[in-house]
Design a protein around this motif. Structure first.
Motif, PDB file in Angstrom:
ATOM      1  N   SER A  38       0.997  -1.223  -0.116  1.00  0.00           N
ATOM      2  CA  SER A  38       0.005   0.008  -0.138  1.00  0.00           C
ATOM      3  C   SER A  38       0.819   1.487   0.076  1.00  0.00           C
ATOM      4  O   SER A  38       0.914   2.428  -0.110  1.00  0.00           O
ATOM      5  N   ALA A  42       1.352   4.373  -2.927  1.00  0.00           N
ATOM      6  CA  ALA A  42       0.323   5.617  -2.768  1.00  0.00           C
ATOM      7  C   ALA A  42       1.351   6.640  -3.171  1.00  0.00           C
ATOM      8  O   ALA A  42       0.987   6.833  -4.170  1.00  0.00           O
ATOM      9  N   CYS A  43       3.117   5.599  -3.299  1.00  0.00           N
ATOM     10  CA  CYS A  43       4.200   6.696  -3.663  1.00  0.00           C
ATOM     11  C   CYS A  43       3.852   6.875  -5.241  1.00  0.00           C
ATOM     12  O   CYS A  43       3.985   8.277  -6.140  1.00  0.00           O
ATOM     13  N   GLN A  45       1.059   5.874  -7.490  1.00  0.00           N
ATOM     14  CA  GLN A  45      -0.086   6.910  -8.163  1.00  0.00           C
ATOM     15  C   GLN A  45       0.420   8.463  -7.523  1.00  0.00           C
ATOM     16  O   GLN A  45       0.054   8.624  -8.742  1.00  0.00           O
ATOM     17  N   ALA A  46       0.979   9.048  -6.804  1.00  0.00           N
ATOM     18  CA  ALA A  46       1.134  10.230  -6.883  1.00  0.00           C
ATOM     19  C   ALA A  46       1.966  11.076  -7.582  1.00  0.00           C
ATOM     20  O   ALA A  46       1.485  11.398  -8.635  1.00  0.00           O
ATOM     21  N   ARG A  56      -4.826   5.875 -11.002  1.00  0.00           N
ATOM     22  CA  ARG A  56      -5.308   5.273  -9.909  1.00  0.00           C
ATOM     23  C   ARG A  56      -5.156   3.960  -9.216  1.00  0.00           C
ATOM     24  O   ARG A  56      -4.763   3.263  -9.969  1.00  0.00           O
ATOM     25  N   ILE A  57      -5.270   3.729  -8.263  1.00  0.00           N
ATOM     26  CA  ILE A  57      -5.444   2.843  -7.386  1.00  0.00           C
ATOM     27  C   ILE A  57      -6.120   1.913  -7.548  1.00  0.00           C
ATOM     28  O   ILE A  57      -7.726   1.748  -6.849  1.00  0.00           O
ATOM     29  N   VAL A  66      -1.874  -0.325  -9.270  1.00  0.00           N
ATOM     30  CA  VAL A  66      -1.702   1.414 -10.236  1.00  0.00           C
ATOM     31  C   VAL A  66      -2.298   1.269 -11.640  1.00  0.00           C
ATOM     32  O   VAL A  66      -1.097   0.985 -12.439  1.00  0.00           O
ATOM     33  N   CYS A 111      10.213   4.949  -6.182  1.00  0.00           N
ATOM     34  CA  CYS A 111       9.858   4.662  -5.206  1.00  0.00           C
ATOM     35  C   CYS A 111       9.580   2.937  -4.268  1.00  0.00           C
ATOM     36  O   CYS A 111       9.614   3.157  -3.242  1.00  0.00           O
TER      37      CYS A 111
END
Length: 112
Positions: A38, A42-43, A45-46, A56-57, A66, A111
């Motif tokens: 997770s 998140a890394c 996706q950002a 998006r995830i 992703v 990431c």
């Protein structure tokens, strides 16, 4: 009448271009990370959202993904993340492997 057939054909082809189709190809990038799935997702996706705001995830029963979509396919870039006891395994699938899209690959690597 022709326009109707053309639209129906295009919709049929678009339906064939799913994220599952991408995973039938060889990944353009594979790696392992010590980060939780997770946190890594998140890394990525950002960073991808800075390139393509629609990034998006997606959570599946066995993975985090992703995804970057475009108007004609359901997945242009697909990063599949499998959770492991000590981090995660990642695989990047790209519809088109070109230098211009290298930013997605570089972001996935950054990431780690």
């Amino acid at each position: 009448m022709r326009a109707g057939w053309l639209i129906a054909g295009m919709l049929g082809l678009a339906g064939c271009a799913s994220s599952g189709d991408l995973t039938h190809r060889k990944p353009t990038f594979r790696a392992s990370t010590a980060k939780l799935d997770s946190v890594y997702a998140a890394c990525v996706q950002a960073r991808w959202a800075a390139i393509s705001p629609g990034a998006r995830i997606v959570e599946t029963p066995t993975t985090l993904q992703v995804v970057v979509v475009n108007a004609t396919t359901s997945a242009e870039e697909l990063l599949v993340i499998h959770s492991r006891a000590a981090g995660a395994e990642v695989a990047l699938y790209e519809r088109i492997e070109v230098l211009a899209l290298r930013a997605y690959r570089d972001s996935a690597k950054a990431c780690l």
